[in-house]
Design an enzyme around this catalytic site. Structure first.
Site, PDB file in Angstrom:
ATOM      1  N   TYR A  28      85.260  23.339  30.062  1.00  0.00           N
ATOM      2  CA  TYR A  28      85.382  23.504  31.516  1.00  0.00           C
ATOM      3  C   TYR A  28      85.727  22.195  32.215  1.00  0.00           C
ATOM      4  O   TYR A  28      85.114  21.842  33.216  1.00  0.00           O
ATOM      5  CB  TYR A  28      84.093  24.117  32.086  1.00  0.00           C
ATOM      6  N   TYR A 161      75.880  36.246  31.603  1.00  0.00           N
ATOM      7  CA  TYR A 161      76.792  35.410  30.808  1.00  0.00           C
ATOM      8  C   TYR A 161      76.602  35.771  29.334  1.00  0.00           C
ATOM      9  O   TYR A 161      75.481  35.761  28.831  1.00  0.00           O
ATOM     10  CB  TYR A 161      76.533  33.910  31.010  1.00  0.00           C
ATOM     11  N   ASP A 262      70.881  40.115  24.632  1.00  0.00           N
ATOM     12  CA  ASP A 262      71.511  38.851  24.264  1.00  0.00           C
ATOM     13  C   ASP A 262      70.453  37.755  24.382  1.00  0.00           C
ATOM     14  O   ASP A 262      70.199  37.237  25.465  1.00  0.00           O
ATOM     15  CB  ASP A 262      72.704  38.606  25.196  1.00  0.00           C
ATOM     16  N   LYS A 291      72.685  29.802  19.549  1.00  0.00           N
ATOM     17  CA  LYS A 291      72.277  28.513  20.112  1.00  0.00           C
ATOM     18  C   LYS A 291      71.282  27.733  19.248  1.00  0.00           C
ATOM     19  O   LYS A 291      71.699  26.955  18.426  1.00  0.00           O
ATOM     20  CB  LYS A 291      71.767  28.704  21.539  1.00  0.00           C
TER      21      LYS A 291
HETATM   22  C1  LIG Z   1      75.700  30.313  25.160  1.00  0.00           C
HETATM   23  C2  LIG Z   1      75.586  31.778  25.280  1.00  0.00           C
HETATM   24  C3  LIG Z   1      76.521  32.632  24.657  1.00  0.00           C
HETATM   25  C4  LIG Z   1      77.721  32.116  23.910  1.00  0.00           C
HETATM   26  O1  LIG Z   1      77.405  31.384  22.780  1.00  0.00           O
HETATM   27  P1  LIG Z   1      78.500  30.386  22.138  1.00  0.00           P
HETATM   28  O2  LIG Z   1      77.847  29.862  20.913  1.00  0.00           O
HETATM   29  O3  LIG Z   1      78.769  29.329  23.181  1.00  0.00           O
HETATM   30  O4  LIG Z   1      79.714  31.195  21.859  1.00  0.00           O
HETATM   31  C5  LIG Z   1      76.320  33.993  24.782  1.00  0.00           C
HETATM   32  N1  LIG Z   1      75.266  34.502  25.465  1.00  0.00           N
HETATM   33  C6  LIG Z   1      74.353  33.713  26.069  1.00  0.00           C
HETATM   34  C7  LIG Z   1      73.201  34.327  26.781  1.00  0.00           C
HETATM   35  C8  LIG Z   1      74.484  32.327  26.011  1.00  0.00           C
HETATM   36  O5  LIG Z   1      73.591  31.547  26.632  1.00  0.00           O
END
Ligand SMILES: *Cc1c(COP(=O)(O)O)cnc(C)c1O
Length: 447
Positions: A28, A161, A262, A291
């Site tokens: 970004y 997100y 997620d 992560k």
């Molecule tokens: C960071 C994140 C993603 C994406 O993960 P990447 O390893 O950057 O592709 C997806 N969902 C959530 C909730 C995130 O915080």
């Protein structure tokens, strides 16, 4: 860590930074007018050591990924031992102990019912996998029951997100997720308003009325509902009421819709529960992890699902789930993930997170009274300050570095999510730096 030594000369540093500025994309960040990048020489514990000699206390855990600090002897050993055996073998037709042990741990630690694990490379990919699983499940189910397939869309909430790849992007917040740029190519899904009742506030069913209406009107088209449990991270650092998630589970059950949580940001203790969906006591159908899965060492992600989903997909005409990354089950990543999870349990993560939460509460809560601050939110090891103005990223970053901390705000949000090993003094330094920059006009944009 007092030996601040630099092995690079100033001209070597400048030449590296010059090439970086001219040729290397950063996340970004404009290529024509890039924000400055700081050259890192090494990192140790909670410290990031810049080539220029400054030592910074890390408040970001390198975007939620570092759990036990940098350069951890146990994680290094796990990596070296695995590298001594093999770093990687293809996962088609071959398997290995590190991947098997990791999947066993994930099944054991995650909520009941998640018994099948799909390993992949990154968070975004694990979301792609989750969405594809849900869609292929509905496809196979319609096929088996000889029904016409209608469940081909997802439902989600605004302010979410889920990653930067196309399918993941299609369920990100339509405004902050930049849907207008890719409007012609993005899949169209349904969006409910973001949860508005905050964590800790009094619950009212009004918060789910539009969500319930969307389920009722469109359930025949909806394959799955996807949501970040309790914490909407990149979409605004918003912490919502666990009852909201409970109702999501009920609505999914009622309307034959799969629930995808997620947990990429929230997993592994960050919110005070091992997984954030435990706040609501729900069992999802599909869960994404990423992560901090490897303690911040190597990219790795996992998508877990129920036996029922896996069996239905496997009984469809395709006969298997149609996905298989080259680096699936990477042995180095799995070995370090096993070591990181072992450390999490050994280190009494609940006490670590509780200690961080207590200090964040005493240090950051008073800032709510500051004229520049709209809201202060704290949950587990996450502290977020929502300002009334957007930050000037270049200026605020420079000031944080001068103050000896690494904090990277975005938009109106100054937030910290430190490694769990951070001590009280280091946390006070982070809080103090935030208190200092709040006084400085140059760190904010007048709007
Ligand atoms: C960071 C994140 C993603 C994406 O993960 P990447 O390893 O950057 O592709 C997806 N969902 C959530 C909730 C995130 O915080």
């Amino acid at each position: 860590m007092s030996d601040k030594h630099t092995i690079m000369t100033l001209s070597e540093q400048n030449s590296l930074l010059h090439f970086d500025k001219e040729n290397v994309w950063h996340p970004y960040t404009s290529m024509s007018e890039p924000l400055p990048s700081y050259l890192v020489e090494s990192a140790q514990g909670v410290y990031i050591n810049l080539a220029s000699g400054e030592q910074l206390i890390d408040g970001m855990s390198s975007w939620w990924s570092v759990l036990h600090g940098y350069n951890h002897p146990k994680l290094n050993t796990a990596l070296q031992q695995q590298a001594g055996k093999m770093s990687h073998v293809m996962f088609g037709g071959l398997t290995h102990e590190s991947a098997i042990n990791l999947c066993e741990k994930l099944i054991r630690l995650t909520p009941e019912g998640l018994d099948k694990v799909f390993l992949s490379d990154s968070g975004s990919v694990s979301v792609e996998v989750a969405m594809k699983m849900a869609l292929q499940y509905q496809h196979a189910k319609a096929e088996i029951n000889q029904q016409t397939l209608t469940k081909t869309k997802l439902l989600t909430v605004k302010n979410g997100y889920h990653g930067d790849t196309f399918a993941a992007m299609s369920v990100c917040d339509p405004v902050t997720g930049m849907h207008q740029i890719f409007e012609q190519v993005l899949m169209q899904h349904y969006f409910a308003p973001a949860p508005s009742i905050k964590f800790g506030e009094e619950w009212s069913n009004d918060d789910v009325s539009e969500l319930s209406a969307l389920f009722a009107a469109h359930h025949e088209e909806i394959a799955a509902f996807i949501i970040e449990p309790i914490v909407q991270g990149t979409g605004g650092m918003r912490f919502y009421h666990p009852e909201y998630l409970k109702v999501c589970r009920q609505l999914c059950d009622k309307h034959d819709v799969l629930l995808i949580v997620d947990e990429i940001a929230t997993g592994f203790g960050r919110t005070g529960k091992l997984f954030a969906c435990e706040w609501a006591g729900i069992n999802p159908d599909i869960m994404c992890l990423g992560k901090t899965l490897t303690g911040g060492y190597i990219t790795l992600a996992a998508t877990l699902c129920t036996t029922h989903i896996a069996q239905t997909i496997s009984e469809g005409a395709a006969g298997c789930f149609m996905h298989g990354p080259t680096f699936m089950g990477n042995a180095l990543a799995c070995a370090v993930a096993n070591a990181s999870i072992d450390l999490l349990i050994e280190n009494d993560w609940q006490a670590q997170v509780q200690a961080i939460e207590t200090i964040l509460t005493t240090q950051l809560s008073p800032l709510a009274a500051h004229h520049r601050v709209e809201d202060v939110r704290i949950l587990g090891s996450i502290g977020a300050i929502e300002c009334r103005q957007s930050v000037n990223v270049a200026n605020i970053q420079k000031r944080f570095v001068e103050l000896g901390v690494w904090i990277r705000p975005f938009g109106k949000l100054i937030y910290i999510i430190p490694p769990l090993i951070i001590n009280e003094k280091q946390l006070m330094s982070l809080a103090n730096a935030i208190t200092v920059v709040l006084e400085e006009d140059s760190c904010f944009i007048n709007n």
